[in-house]
Design an enzyme around this catalytic site. Structure first.
Site, PDB file in Angstrom:
ATOM      1  N   TYR A 187      46.684  58.155 -70.235  1.00 48.21           N
ATOM      2  CA  TYR A 187      47.199  59.491 -70.542  1.00 48.21           C
ATOM      3  C   TYR A 187      47.694  59.409 -71.988  1.00 48.21           C
ATOM      4  CZ  TYR A 187      50.100  63.667 -69.274  1.00 48.21           C
ATOM      5  OH  TYR A 187      50.682  64.907 -69.169  1.00 48.21           O
ATOM      6  N   LYS A 235      42.937  61.017 -70.082  1.00 47.17           N
ATOM      7  CA  LYS A 235      43.382  62.399 -70.239  1.00 47.17           C
ATOM      8  C   LYS A 235      43.970  62.512 -71.634  1.00 47.17           C
ATOM      9  CE  LYS A 235      46.476  66.042 -69.458  1.00 47.17           C
ATOM     10  NZ  LYS A 235      47.831  66.490 -69.105  1.00 47.17           N
TER      11      LYS A 235
END
EC number: 4.1.3.3
Lengths: 304, 304, 304, 304
Positions: free
Chosen positions: A134, A162
């Site tokens: 992330y 992400k």
């Protein structure tokens, strides 16, 4: 697991008492699944992971796994400061049924890029579920480098990324480097306002917070993208970008309180959430802010 | 509790297996207490709180309370992302016997100054022990404003501040504003290289990581300060500042790994710690780095 | 003047003596004009404005106006610290024949958003030529806000924006707000690696530094965009993004020295520039860096 | 020239028309010289160098040299973006009679530490006057490293440093490293609120903007320091630090406009300046801000 498509970061509804509002949660998740989203990401930043105790995190993870019931994969954020703490969060999430684990670079303690890479490797060894990186420098204060991410993909440490870095130049370099390496990584953008550009760059999907509010729009956009209909991708994006004004019309509150506060308020106005209650120390939106959000929803045709 | 004097942030020794090294911990704490330090701060940044699971945090807190045995107050860091998580850390530390709790501004989630202030108020309501604010923008990415700190002191929310902000201008303003308000706050500096300047500014004490390595020096400096002997305060500081070179001679590792890595290595060289083991994902110092640290210790007369 | 299309920021060639290399400059500009670019931007960051004395700035501006000879508009950067100095730079550029002036937010001195807005208004009153805002927070440390830019467009202060902010979310908001206001601003992206995404967002053109090296590619991409052929826009971008690796293969030099250093080296390898000389205090690229750049040019078919 | 003592950065008075107010300038400089300051620094950040055209810069430099008339050395800021421009500024200042030149790291263009060092070397070769490094990361966005500064001192490139970095830890390291190298550098602090701490660290002097308002205080403090009377040094500092509140009581204006705006307003209230006029795009202070500044002056006994 090669994830593709629309994977909303699920907002966590609270009752006015501050307790988890399971009914609203289920309503929201089912609405998104009915719209055709391809995965769910719980306990992300929009899922108020930072504001949630371990007990709350487990409660939400359990709920997500139950209501998803295998229809789509459930990704769970295992967000904590450094490796040992992240390993514990990741193992708990896995034990509760997470299909994949999402972690950031380590934060609070200061180190260099070698420690960031080692962090991902140590966590990956401690869990069986696929691991997603992330990239969120606004919270974590480290930018993940494309070369490292692709190396971790090739080595089987990471299944995907992400990207909420706000750095579209870096994202394009990541897409190209990943492709050259045989596409080991699934690459998802976290910026709901420029999903069309990310798709043009070669993204495999999107993790749009606004997808809680308008999941149908993001699913339609994904389908237009799969069909190569760029005019439709762009038109849907312009509409969704205007809808994102629900976060910028908020006055007197900034950051998480404005962004997730607007999502919760919109979901309450739409009848999905019972309350727009925010966790301490964040104020819930009231009065003129609620009215301004309602006006944006009306302007975009989501509210009468 | 109005804390004054030298309150070292206690470094957490590990065995080569990564387990907590209780024997080395006790040796280090007793050595500091014998030198005359006025308090202990465990589970601070130097105490590797970010790298410690809840179980490890509790283990260290319990050990500190036991070995201190009421000789000096034990302050415990309750460091976590946002309010609900910090409340839990603070309550556990209090239940284990902490004499005071130390917390930072919230981090990871983004908000404004009102949320920072509310965070301190909510945590203070949830614990009985005195609360200290830990100003550490390099990790937390928020600078605590003097006006807010003094207001929280006047309101009985905060008992003091550990200032590791590196901003001596702001610290001076904090000292003056606190004095004007009747000195509700105990103001401690976290910068071991300029403790003399902080005392001249009006600090009530210091929280020097280097105090693990040379507690006698910081206690002598404090006593010279109490006696108004500024020449001695300054001379001791110059010596201690040179000793701090153990952290700057480290090559190839930066941040926590260089700073706390150097403290652990020096303590091992001095026979206080069994190992200089660092927590994941931080590499332990070896070879030329150990030799360079030994050379600084020799140059300053701490090692033969 | 509503500018649209490809407007390369013209790199400033130097002789090994450090003097301006007019012959190479003309060769480069004519090559870009032959490729069909729609404007020229001299004395931008890539044009080494910061490294150029006023005499050098004038020399380059004069050369650009001469060689362009009215074929396309010439935009000139009037980059300096604060308003009074910028006004002087802008007036000199205008006197030398600039078709438009490009300025940044004020820098070095610290102020707030009201001063940024007033700065643009004061400069606009002092010149007749259209004024473009240059959003370059990496150098200027201020991000220009979309609302302010559109307001200045509506008021006739600004004719357009060159966005090199690296913030595609903000750029999308700028495009939408500009459209709602009747499109007073011409909006150009400065990020050569994601021009396709900027076009999808609604950009009016691009200011690609890499356009010095491959102007034909950017012109082809623009024409595909005008024709609605997104597959071609994207394919051209992927190729250009790979060509941009000439800047990332450079080792031991960073920032301007790597970026513009790579452009100059590529132009020398392509026979357009006589030398890849850099201005003080920046080292010119040599040896392995030149070879690495040549390899990228070969891989992309620009060099045999 | 080994500079020691109080060297105020001279504020530049303007007439309401924006023209240089030579009468007020002379009055201010003579007042400071009468108080016993040891040098003058014109065209620093407080001297609004960023807001001054080359003509204005020359005008002020000429005035300073004339009014100082050899009584104390005149240091002149040659502040510009990169090497070639700084060389021109430095040579002009030298030609106008500057006793020393003050320059920052290069800014706007991005490079690494080698380029910063080369910048200082190239400028030093181009002028005969002693060169001072101005460490001002808040404006320049580069922190000058102690090791580099001492190396440039040893090599005869730099005669001293004005440290406005706000980093007292780094300043202490600089003092110690300079002493170990035989003290080639004169080290001056730019932070008027903590001059006492800087003296304790071993500073050779101070460059306090507030010295325009209360030169006598800073001279008394210097003399107490020379006499080893630390209680007097500290007491004077506490008083001066409270006087510095003239900058923090300002509302609605920040940065340069609040700081130098407050100095100009105080000097007008004290009858030294004719006007508190600020340069574009900075608003001059009015109304409640002027009254708040007057109140601070009254509270500290400077105004009836």
């Amino acid at each position: 697991m090669s994830l593709r498509g629309v994977v909303p970061p699920v907002v966590t509804p609270l009752l006015p008492t501050g307790e988890f509002d399971r009914e609203s949660f289920d309503r929201n998740v089912n609405r998104m699944l009915d719209a055709g989203v391809h995965g769910l990401f719980v306990m992300g930043s929009s899922g108020e992971v930072a504001y949630s105790t371990d007990r709350r995190r487990d409660e939400v993870t359990r709920a997500a796994v139950e209501v998803a019931a295998g229809r789509v994969p459930v990704l769970v954020g295992a967000i904590d400061m450094q490796t040992a703490r992240v390993v514990e969060q990741a193992q708990r999430a896995q034990d509760l049924g997470a299909d994949a684990i999402v972690i950031t670079a380590p934060f609070y303690g200061l180190g260099g890029p070698e420690q960031v890479e080692r962090h991902f490797r140590v966590v990956a060894e401690a869990v069986d579920a696929p691991l997603y990186a992330y990239d969120l420098p606004v919270s974590v204060h480290t930018k993940l480098q494309p070369e490292m991410l692709v190396r971790l993909g090739v080595d089987g440490v990471l299944a995907g990324v992400k990207d909420s870095s706000g750095d579209d130049v870096s994202f394009r370099r990541l897409v190209l480097a990943n492709r050259d390496a045989g596409s080991p990584l699934s690459l998802l953008t976290g910026h709901e306002v420029v999903v069309d550009g990310a798709y043009l760059s070669g993204a495999d999907g999107a993790v749009p917070g606004l997808g809680n509010v308008d999941p149908h729009g993001f699913v339609r956009q994904w389908e237009a993208y799969r069909a190569g209909d760029w005019a439709a991708v762009q038109a849907e994006q312009d509409r969704l970008s205007r809808l994102m004004d629900i976060t910028s019309v908020v006055k007197g509150v900034s950051g998480f309180g404005a962004g997730v506060g607007a999502f919760k308020t919109a979901l309450q106005l739409l009848g999905v959430f019972t309350s727009n209650q925010m966790p301490e120390p964040v104020p819930s939106l009231t009065g003129a802010n609620v009215e301004a959000i309602a006006n944006v929803l009306r302007a975009e045709g989501l509210l009468d």
